[in-house]
Design a protein around this motif. Structure first.
Motif, PDB file in Angstrom:
ATOM      1  N   GLN A 114      -9.969 -32.064  18.079  1.00 33.91           N
ATOM      2  CA  GLN A 114      -9.100 -31.566  19.138  1.00 33.91           C
ATOM      3  C   GLN A 114      -7.813 -32.378  19.264  1.00 33.91           C
ATOM      4  OE1 GLN A 114     -11.954 -31.753  22.396  1.00 33.91           O
ATOM      5  NE2 GLN A 114     -12.035 -29.520  22.413  1.00 33.91           N
ATOM      6  N   ALA A 115      -7.641 -33.362  18.407  1.00 30.90           N
ATOM      7  CA  ALA A 115      -6.451 -34.216  18.460  1.00 30.90           C
ATOM      8  C   ALA A 115      -5.369 -33.615  17.561  1.00 30.90           C
ATOM      9  CB  ALA A 115      -6.793 -35.624  18.014  1.00 30.90           C
ATOM     10  N   LEU A 116      -4.313 -33.136  18.161  1.00 29.12           N
ATOM     11  CA  LEU A 116      -3.230 -32.542  17.390  1.00 29.12           C
ATOM     12  C   LEU A 116      -2.625 -33.543  16.427  1.00 29.12           C
ATOM     13  CD1 LEU A 116      -1.541 -30.032  16.851  1.00 29.12           C
ATOM     14  CD2 LEU A 116       0.014 -30.787  18.653  1.00 29.12           C
ATOM     15  N   SER A 117      -2.585 -34.793  16.821  1.00 23.05           N
ATOM     16  CA  SER A 117      -2.016 -35.821  15.953  1.00 23.05           C
ATOM     17  C   SER A 117      -2.783 -35.936  14.637  1.00 23.05           C
ATOM     18  CB  SER A 117      -2.012 -37.173  16.673  1.00 23.05           C
ATOM     19  OG  SER A 117      -3.328 -37.530  17.041  1.00 23.05           O
ATOM     20  N   ARG A 118      -4.057 -35.591  14.640  1.00 24.18           N
ATOM     21  CA  ARG A 118      -4.860 -35.659  13.415  1.00 24.18           C
ATOM     22  C   ARG A 118      -4.850 -34.347  12.630  1.00 24.18           C
ATOM     23  NH1 ARG A 118     -10.258 -38.939  13.670  1.00 24.18           N
ATOM     24  NH2 ARG A 118      -9.312 -40.989  13.517  1.00 24.18           N
ATOM     25  N   GLN A 158      11.438 -38.387  19.801  1.00 25.07           N
ATOM     26  CA  GLN A 158      11.883 -39.208  20.929  1.00 25.07           C
ATOM     27  C   GLN A 158      10.795 -40.189  21.357  1.00 25.07           C
ATOM     28  OE1 GLN A 158      12.886 -36.148  23.717  1.00 25.07           O
ATOM     29  NE2 GLN A 158      14.776 -35.601  22.652  1.00 25.07           N
ATOM     30  N   PHE A 159       9.541 -39.763  21.294  1.00 26.50           N
ATOM     31  CA  PHE A 159       8.432 -40.625  21.692  1.00 26.50           C
ATOM     32  C   PHE A 159       8.094 -41.648  20.626  1.00 26.50           C
ATOM     33  CE2 PHE A 159       7.477 -36.734  24.185  1.00 26.50           C
ATOM     34  CZ  PHE A 159       7.641 -37.282  25.432  1.00 26.50           C
ATOM     35  N   THR A 160       8.257 -41.279  19.371  1.00 31.05           N
ATOM     36  CA  THR A 160       7.851 -42.173  18.281  1.00 31.05           C
ATOM     37  C   THR A 160       8.976 -43.086  17.826  1.00 31.05           C
ATOM     38  OG1 THR A 160       8.409 -40.490  16.635  1.00 31.05           O
ATOM     39  CG2 THR A 160       6.126 -40.549  17.430  1.00 31.05           C
ATOM     40  N   GLY A 161      10.174 -42.907  18.375  1.00 27.36           N
ATOM     41  CA  GLY A 161      11.309 -43.737  17.981  1.00 27.36           C
ATOM     42  C   GLY A 161      11.876 -43.353  16.626  1.00 27.36           C
ATOM     43  N   ARG A 162      11.643 -42.119  16.195  1.00 29.87           N
ATOM     44  CA  ARG A 162      12.119 -41.649  14.890  1.00 29.87           C
ATOM     45  C   ARG A 162      13.280 -40.669  15.043  1.00 29.87           C
ATOM     46  NH1 ARG A 162       9.131 -45.301  13.209  1.00 29.87           N
ATOM     47  NH2 ARG A 162       7.387 -45.008  11.814  1.00 29.87           N
ATOM     48  N   GLY A 164      17.032 -39.180  15.029  1.00 29.01           N
ATOM     49  CA  GLY A 164      18.108 -39.334  14.049  1.00 29.01           C
ATOM     50  C   GLY A 164      17.827 -38.552  12.793  1.00 29.01           C
ATOM     51  N   ASP A 165      17.857 -39.239  11.676  1.00 27.14           N
ATOM     52  CA  ASP A 165      17.765 -38.538  10.402  1.00 27.14           C
ATOM     53  C   ASP A 165      16.351 -38.529   9.820  1.00 27.14           C
ATOM     54  OD1 ASP A 165      17.871 -41.240  10.062  1.00 27.14           O
ATOM     55  OD2 ASP A 165      19.207 -41.199   8.332  1.00 27.14           O
ATOM     56  N   ALA A 166      15.328 -38.818  10.604  1.00 27.62           N
ATOM     57  CA  ALA A 166      13.952 -38.762  10.111  1.00 27.62           C
ATOM     58  C   ALA A 166      13.542 -37.304   9.938  1.00 27.62           C
ATOM     59  CB  ALA A 166      13.001 -39.457  11.080  1.00 27.62           C
ATOM     60  N   GLY A 167      12.857 -37.017   8.865  1.00 23.36           N
ATOM     61  CA  GLY A 167      12.392 -35.665   8.613  1.00 23.36           C
ATOM     62  C   GLY A 167      11.132 -35.341   9.399  1.00 23.36           C
ATOM     63  N   VAL A 168      10.757 -34.075   9.336  1.00 25.89           N
ATOM     64  CA  VAL A 168       9.587 -33.606  10.069  1.00 25.89           C
ATOM     65  C   VAL A 168       8.332 -34.364   9.629  1.00 25.89           C
ATOM     66  CG1 VAL A 168       8.113 -31.599  10.487  1.00 25.89           C
ATOM     67  CG2 VAL A 168      10.579 -31.331  10.423  1.00 25.89           C
ATOM     68  N   ARG A 169       8.186 -34.547   8.331  1.00 26.32           N
ATOM     69  CA  ARG A 169       6.989 -35.231   7.824  1.00 26.32           C
ATOM     70  C   ARG A 169       6.901 -36.666   8.352  1.00 26.32           C
ATOM     71  NH1 ARG A 169       4.575 -32.001   4.167  1.00 26.32           N
ATOM     72  NH2 ARG A 169       5.872 -30.406   3.206  1.00 26.32           N
ATOM     73  N   GLU A 170       8.027 -37.363   8.403  1.00 28.69           N
ATOM     74  CA  GLU A 170       8.034 -38.739   8.908  1.00 28.69           C
ATOM     75  C   GLU A 170       7.703 -38.782  10.397  1.00 28.69           C
ATOM     76  OE1 GLU A 170      10.732 -37.510   7.137  1.00 28.69           O
ATOM     77  OE2 GLU A 170      10.200 -38.432   5.233  1.00 28.69           O
ATOM     78  N   VAL A 171       8.249 -37.824  11.147  1.00 31.80           N
ATOM     79  CA  VAL A 171       7.993 -37.781  12.582  1.00 31.80           C
ATOM     80  C   VAL A 171       6.526 -37.491  12.844  1.00 31.80           C
ATOM     81  CG1 VAL A 171       8.471 -36.504  14.719  1.00 31.80           C
ATOM     82  CG2 VAL A 171      10.360 -37.174  13.206  1.00 31.80           C
ATOM     83  N   ALA A 174       4.437 -40.468  12.057  1.00 31.70           N
ATOM     84  CA  ALA A 174       4.560 -41.470  13.125  1.00 31.70           C
ATOM     85  C   ALA A 174       3.742 -41.057  14.346  1.00 31.70           C
ATOM     86  CB  ALA A 174       6.025 -41.662  13.497  1.00 31.70           C
ATOM     87  N   TYR A 175       3.733 -39.768  14.650  1.00 34.13           N
ATOM     88  CA  TYR A 175       2.919 -39.242  15.748  1.00 34.13           C
ATOM     89  C   TYR A 175       1.436 -39.496  15.474  1.00 34.13           C
ATOM     90  CZ  TYR A 175       0.750 -35.598  18.699  1.00 34.13           C
ATOM     91  OH  TYR A 175      -0.021 -34.905  19.595  1.00 34.13           O
TER      92      TYR A 175
END
Length: 179
Positions: A114-118, A158-162, A164-171, A174-175
């Motif tokens: 149930q964890a979206l982050s996973r 905004q929450f992960t500090g990414r 700017g130019d971070a891509g979706v995969r990086e964000v 980080a989430y």
């Protein structure tokens, strides 16, 4: 007396005798009622976004368990379209929830299914698999799903500090790492 009045209990055992306190007691009772109402309202507003986020995670987990991304080439264009459009819609709802109820970011789900982050990484995998199918429906579905993931990455960045130019995969990575 003040505690009983603020809690809006009004036992009546102790009664104010001084005129100023008799005037302020109803104001204090209204303040207590407003605090109680505000607290309950916040709790009632916070659970629907958390439930929608968990439901999206469960759906992604179910698709992953069924290995939907691997089977996407053998599916009908209508099925691909229906699944990608549904996921895109659910992701958009979660994006709005994160924007309107930013405090929900800090709630972590104990159940990994149930964890979206996973589970969110599977949406990327699915998007990539659908993009490889050579039908109009698949291209539109992949584009819609990709756009929804891009929009989800905005509040998450905004929450992960990414930001700017971070891509979706990086964000999204980080989430996942943050939760």
């Amino acid at each position: 007396m003040s505690l009983v009045t603020l809690a809006t209990l009004g036992f009546g055992d102790v009664v104010a005798t001084e005129p100023l306190i008799r005037v302020l007691a109803p104001v204090e009772a209204l303040t207590g009622f407003a605090l109680l109402t505000a607290s309950l309202t916040w709790f009632m507003q916070i659970y629907p976004p958390l439930s929608r986020r968990s439901a999206l995670a469960l759906r992604l987990h179910g698709l992953a368990e069924a290995d939907f991304a691997a089977a996407v080439r053998d599916l009908s264009p209508d099925t691909i379209s229906r699944v990608t459009e549904g996921l895109a819609t659910e992701i958009n709802v979660v994006t709005v929830d994160l924007t309107q109820h930013s405090e929900t970011y800090y709630f972590q789900e104990a159940n990994p299914y149930q964890a979206l982050s996973r589970q969110v990484h599977y949406a990327l995998e699915l998007c990539d698999a659908v993009a490889e199918v050579d039908t109009v429906e698949a291209r539109v579905g992949a584009s819609t799903l990709s756009a929804s993931l891009d929009r989800l990455a905005v509040p998450l960045s905004q929450f992960t500090g990414r930001e700017g130019d971070a891509g979706v995969r990086e964000v999204l990575a980080a989430y996942s790492a943050d939760h």
